[in-house]
Design a protein around this motif. Structure first.
Motif, mmCIF file in Angstrom:
data_model
loop_
_atom_site.group_PDB
_atom_site.id
_atom_site.type_symbol
_atom_site.label_atom_id
_atom_site.label_comp_id
_atom_site.label_asym_id
_atom_site.label_seq_id
_atom_site.Cartn_x
_atom_site.Cartn_y
_atom_site.Cartn_z
ATOM 1 N N TRP A 83 0.844 -1.194 0.000
ATOM 2 C CA TRP A 83 0.000 0.000 0.000
ATOM 3 C C TRP A 83 0.877 1.240 0.000
ATOM 4 O O TRP A 83 1.952 1.251 0.608
ATOM 5 N N GLU A 84 0.414 2.287 -0.612
ATOM 6 C CA GLU A 84 1.151 3.542 -0.655
ATOM 7 C C GLU A 84 0.606 4.497 0.394
ATOM 8 O O GLU A 84 -0.600 4.768 0.434
ATOM 9 N N LEU A 85 1.503 5.003 1.239
ATOM 10 C CA LEU A 85 1.110 6.030 2.206
ATOM 11 C C LEU A 85 1.089 7.363 1.483
ATOM 12 O O LEU A 85 2.040 7.725 0.809
ATOM 13 N N ARG A 86 -0.007 8.096 1.624
ATOM 14 C CA ARG A 86 -0.150 9.369 0.939
ATOM 15 C C ARG A 86 -0.293 10.501 1.945
ATOM 16 O O ARG A 86 -0.840 10.306 3.030
ATOM 17 N N PRO A 87 0.156 11.711 1.561
ATOM 18 C CA PRO A 87 -0.059 12.874 2.426
ATOM 19 C C PRO A 87 -1.549 13.144 2.570
ATOM 20 O O PRO A 87 -2.304 13.023 1.595
ATOM 21 N N VAL A 88 -1.986 13.511 3.762
ATOM 22 C CA VAL A 88 -3.410 13.730 4.006
ATOM 23 C C VAL A 88 -3.786 15.198 4.156
ATOM 24 O O VAL A 88 -4.954 15.552 4.032
ATOM 25 N N VAL A 89 -2.812 16.044 4.427
ATOM 26 C CA VAL A 89 -3.105 17.454 4.699
ATOM 27 C C VAL A 89 -3.588 18.135 3.424
ATOM 28 O O VAL A 89 -2.906 18.111 2.396
ATOM 29 N N GLY A 90 -4.781 18.708 3.497
ATOM 30 C CA GLY A 90 -5.337 19.447 2.375
ATOM 31 C C GLY A 90 -5.805 18.585 1.219
ATOM 32 O O GLY A 90 -6.094 19.087 0.139
ATOM 33 N N ARG A 91 -5.885 17.281 1.436
ATOM 34 C CA ARG A 91 -6.314 16.359 0.376
ATOM 35 C C ARG A 91 -7.454 15.496 0.878
ATOM 36 O O ARG A 91 -7.515 15.144 2.047
ATOM 37 N N ARG A 92 -8.312 15.133 -0.013
ATOM 38 C CA ARG A 92 -9.406 14.215 0.308
ATOM 39 C C ARG A 92 -9.004 12.825 -0.161
ATOM 40 O O ARG A 92 -8.368 12.696 -1.200
ATOM 41 N N PRO A 93 -9.388 11.816 0.571
ATOM 42 C CA PRO A 93 -9.060 10.462 0.123
ATOM 43 C C PRO A 93 -9.813 10.121 -1.164
ATOM 44 O O PRO A 93 -10.990 10.445 -1.300
ATOM 45 N N ALA A 94 -9.108 9.512 -2.088
ATOM 46 C CA ALA A 94 -9.752 9.075 -3.331
ATOM 47 C C ALA A 94 -10.624 7.869 -3.008
ATOM 48 O O ALA A 94 -10.230 7.003 -2.246
ATOM 49 N N GLY A 95 -11.804 7.851 -3.565
ATOM 50 C CA GLY A 95 -12.692 6.724 -3.305
ATOM 51 C C GLY A 95 -12.423 5.604 -4.280
ATOM 52 O O GLY A 95 -11.880 5.834 -5.337
ATOM 53 N N PRO A 96 -12.748 4.425 -3.969
ATOM 54 C CA PRO A 96 -13.195 4.020 -2.634
ATOM 55 C C PRO A 96 -12.005 3.924 -1.672
ATOM 56 O O PRO A 96 -10.915 3.532 -2.065
ATOM 57 N N ALA A 97 -12.238 4.302 -0.445
ATOM 58 C CA ALA A 97 -11.194 4.271 0.577
ATOM 59 C C ALA A 97 -11.035 2.847 1.090
ATOM 60 O O ALA A 97 -11.990 2.087 1.157
ATOM 61 N N GLY A 98 -9.813 2.514 1.451
ATOM 62 C CA GLY A 98 -9.522 1.185 1.974
ATOM 63 C C GLY A 98 -8.287 1.214 2.855
ATOM 64 O O GLY A 98 -8.038 2.186 3.576
ATOM 65 N N MET A 99 -7.494 0.182 2.761
ATOM 66 C CA MET A 99 -6.353 0.023 3.642
ATOM 67 C C MET A 99 -5.327 1.150 3.492
ATOM 68 O O MET A 99 -4.814 1.645 4.498
ATOM 69 N N ALA A 100 -5.011 1.554 2.275
ATOM 70 C CA ALA A 100 -4.030 2.631 2.079
ATOM 71 C C ALA A 100 -4.498 3.914 2.753
ATOM 72 O O ALA A 100 -3.696 4.648 3.341
ATOM 73 N N GLU A 101 -5.785 4.182 2.703
ATOM 74 C CA GLU A 101 -6.317 5.405 3.300
ATOM 75 C C GLU A 101 -6.310 5.351 4.824
ATOM 76 O O GLU A 101 -5.949 6.330 5.481
ATOM 77 N N VAL A 102 -6.686 4.223 5.395
ATOM 78 C CA VAL A 102 -6.671 4.126 6.857
ATOM 79 C C VAL A 102 -5.227 4.220 7.365
ATOM 80 O O VAL A 102 -4.955 4.915 8.344
ATOM 81 N N LEU A 103 -4.303 3.561 6.682
ATOM 82 C CA LEU A 103 -2.900 3.641 7.093
ATOM 83 C C LEU A 103 -2.353 5.054 6.927
ATOM 84 O O LEU A 103 -1.619 5.552 7.786
ATOM 85 N N SER A 104 -2.709 5.719 5.829
ATOM 86 C CA SER A 104 -2.239 7.091 5.588
ATOM 87 C C SER A 104 -2.750 8.048 6.659
ATOM 88 O O SER A 104 -2.010 8.930 7.125
ATOM 89 N N GLY A 105 -4.004 7.891 7.035
ATOM 90 C CA GLY A 105 -4.573 8.755 8.070
ATOM 91 C C GLY A 105 -3.845 8.600 9.393
ATOM 92 O O GLY A 105 -3.481 9.582 10.044
ATOM 93 N N ILE A 106 -3.604 7.366 9.790
ATOM 94 C CA ILE A 106 -2.914 7.122 11.060
ATOM 95 C C ILE A 106 -1.453 7.567 10.957
ATOM 96 O O ILE A 106 -0.900 8.155 11.897
ATOM 97 N N TYR A 107 -0.848 7.314 9.813
ATOM 98 C CA TYR A 107 0.559 7.673 9.613
ATOM 99 C C TYR A 107 0.795 9.166 9.813
ATOM 100 O O TYR A 107 1.848 9.573 10.324
ATOM 101 N N ALA A 108 -0.176 9.986 9.450
ATOM 102 C CA ALA A 108 -0.021 11.436 9.601
ATOM 103 C C ALA A 108 0.325 11.815 11.037
ATOM 104 O O ALA A 108 1.143 12.706 11.273
ATOM 105 N N MET A 109 -0.263 11.132 12.011
ATOM 106 C CA MET A 109 0.047 11.427 13.411
ATOM 107 C C MET A 109 1.408 10.867 13.818
ATOM 108 O O MET A 109 2.161 11.518 14.535
ATOM 109 N N GLY A 110 1.747 9.676 13.344
ATOM 110 C CA GLY A 110 3.062 9.124 13.635
ATOM 111 C C GLY A 110 4.174 9.985 13.054
ATOM 112 O O GLY A 110 5.195 10.237 13.705
#
Length: 153
Positions: A83-110
């Motif tokens: 899965w590719e981790l993507r920057p989340v700031v100022g971006r909306r997740p591309a649908g449909p959201a799945g594992m890459a999106e959940v990991l990217s969201g959490i990764y932003a805090m890490g």
């Protein structure tokens, strides 16, 4: 919106998009995805002894390190699953959201924890409220700590 607030907002937005996909039945996790979530849960055990965030009794190094540890765990998980981790700031997740999106969201805090750790010796600790919000995002009721409870598969 300041940098931290934008990062936290993006983290919640991406995490929520993936959970909504799962709860609406549009994303059913594979066996690999379920195992990765279980492994992340084990690898990021906050070792808080049941205390609720914020962990003000702990040193800044421990608190920031606990947050930063998520980044490495999530990079490994993403690599392992392809899965590719993507920057989340100022971006909306591309649908449909799945594992890459959940990991990217959490990764932003890490990733924020890693930034704080690099800045700690030169600039001192970040604002107390930001640390507390990051801790609350990652641990406690309704947080990433409870991630497995949000899936309907």
């Amino acid at each position: 919106m300041d940098r931290f607030a934008a990062r936290l907002h993006g983290a919640w937005e991406w995490w929520s998009a993936a959970i909504e996909e799962s709860q609406e039945g549009r994303w059913v996790r594979s066996a690999v995805e379920r195992q990765v979530i279980e492994d992340i849960t084990v690898a990021t055990n906050a070792l808080h002894g049941g205390r609720m965030a914020p962990f003000t009794e702990d040193s800044w190094h421990v608190r920031i390190g606990r947050i930063a540890n998520w980044a490495g765990v999530l990079r490994l998980a993403a690599r392992a699953g392809g899965w590719e981790l993507r920057p989340v700031v100022g971006r909306r997740p591309a649908g449909p959201a799945g594992m890459a999106e959940v990991l990217s969201g959490i990764y932003a805090m890490g990733e924020q924890g890693e930034i704080w750790m690099r800045q700690l010796s030169a600039d001192g600790p970040p604002p107390q409220n930001e640390i507390a919000e990051a801790e609350a995002f990652l641990t406690g009721p309704g947080s990433i700590d409870d991630l497995e409870l949000f899936f309907c598969d």
